[in-house]
Write a protein that holds these residues in place. Structure first.
Motif, PDB file in Angstrom:
ATOM      1  N   VAL A 187      57.649  83.732 101.882  1.00 54.86           N
ATOM      2  CA  VAL A 187      58.736  84.416 102.591  1.00 54.86           C
ATOM      3  C   VAL A 187      59.591  84.932 101.709  1.00 54.86           C
ATOM      4  CG1 VAL A 187      60.129  82.049 102.051  1.00 54.86           C
ATOM      5  CG2 VAL A 187      60.576  83.542 104.132  1.00 54.86           C
ATOM      6  N   GLN A 188      60.486  85.991 102.261  1.00 49.16           N
ATOM      7  CA  GLN A 188      61.349  86.901 101.546  1.00 49.16           C
ATOM      8  C   GLN A 188      62.566  86.142 101.036  1.00 49.16           C
ATOM      9  OE1 GLN A 188      61.894  90.535 103.662  1.00 49.16           O
ATOM     10  NE2 GLN A 188      59.955  91.441 102.714  1.00 49.16           N
ATOM     11  N   PRO A 189      63.113  86.521 100.036  1.00 48.64           N
ATOM     12  CA  PRO A 189      64.472  86.124  99.611  1.00 48.64           C
ATOM     13  C   PRO A 189      65.462  85.950 100.858  1.00 48.64           C
ATOM     14  CG  PRO A 189      63.814  87.244  97.838  1.00 48.64           C
ATOM     15  CD  PRO A 189      62.524  87.556  98.962  1.00 48.64           C
TER      16      PRO A 189
ATOM     17  N   SER B 288      63.485  82.022 105.762  1.00 48.30           N
ATOM     18  CA  SER B 288      63.828  80.611 106.270  1.00 48.30           C
ATOM     19  C   SER B 288      62.094  80.326 106.407  1.00 48.30           C
ATOM     20  CB  SER B 288      64.512  80.361 107.674  1.00 48.30           C
ATOM     21  OG  SER B 288      65.765  80.657 107.402  1.00 48.30           O
ATOM     22  N   LEU B 289      62.139  78.823 106.429  1.00 49.09           N
ATOM     23  CA  LEU B 289      60.707  78.260 106.653  1.00 49.09           C
ATOM     24  C   LEU B 289      60.951  76.749 107.280  1.00 49.09           C
ATOM     25  CD1 LEU B 289      58.229  79.011 103.784  1.00 49.09           C
ATOM     26  CD2 LEU B 289      57.933  79.686 105.864  1.00 49.09           C
ATOM     27  N   ARG B 290      59.970  76.290 108.174  1.00 50.79           N
ATOM     28  CA  ARG B 290      60.067  74.977 108.478  1.00 50.79           C
ATOM     29  C   ARG B 290      58.894  74.369 108.160  1.00 50.79           C
ATOM     30  NH1 ARG B 290      60.582  72.219 114.255  1.00 50.79           N
ATOM     31  NH2 ARG B 290      58.347  72.942 114.639  1.00 50.79           N
TER      32      ARG B 290
ATOM     33  N   MET C 292      64.505  74.850 106.295  1.00 49.99           N
ATOM     34  CA  MET C 292      64.909  75.524 104.924  1.00 49.99           C
ATOM     35  C   MET C 292      65.405  76.829 105.310  1.00 49.99           C
ATOM     36  SD  MET C 292      62.048  74.301 102.080  1.00 49.99           S
ATOM     37  CE  MET C 292      60.841  75.366 102.749  1.00 49.99           C
ATOM     38  N   ASN C 293      66.667  77.019 104.881  1.00 52.06           N
ATOM     39  CA  ASN C 293      67.156  78.563 105.043  1.00 52.06           C
ATOM     40  C   ASN C 293      67.645  79.139 103.773  1.00 52.06           C
ATOM     41  OD1 ASN C 293      67.138  78.103 107.862  1.00 52.06           O
ATOM     42  ND2 ASN C 293      68.589  76.664 107.646  1.00 52.06           N
TER      43      ASN C 293
END
Length: 113
Positions: free
Chosen positions: A12-14, A17-19, A82-83
């Motif tokens: 994921v890029q800076p 977000s991911l779950r 996560m954000n």
């Protein structure tokens, strides 16, 4: 199966977000506290968040304010939303069935442009 199974990691890029998801068998999930930990490259494993069977949550200092832990007691699954991810969040994220002392194998999160 008594070992939790994590999923949802990836690149994921800076700022992204991911779950993450963690599914466990009823015997170690139902009525029990679940937690997330992480281990960055060259770092010790650290506590990220936990949630009791009743939904009481606790967050570690490093990601507090950017994450939400939740659980679905029907699906035997705990989630970690996560954000605002940064490269410092890179690492392997592990699910822990606290009372059972059971750990998943982890899911890799890489935050990079």
């Amino acid at each position: 199966q008594v070992q939790p199974v994590e999923s949802g990691g990836g690149l994921v890029q800076p700022g992204g977000s991911l779950r993450l998801s963690c599914t466990a068998s009823t015997i170690i999930f139902r009525g029990r506290q679940m937690a997330w930990y992480r281990q960055g490259p060259g770092k010790q494993r650290e506590f990220v968040a936990s949630i009791t069977s009743g939904g009481t949550t606790n967050y570690g200092i490093s990601m507090r304010g950017r994450i939400t832990i939740s659980r679905d007691n029907i699906k035997n699954t705990v989630y970690l939303e996560m954000n605002s991810l940064t490269p410092e969040d890179t690492g392997v994220y592990y699910c822990n069935a606290v009372e059972a002392g059971s750990w998943g194998r982890g899911t890799q999160v890489i935050v990079s442009s």
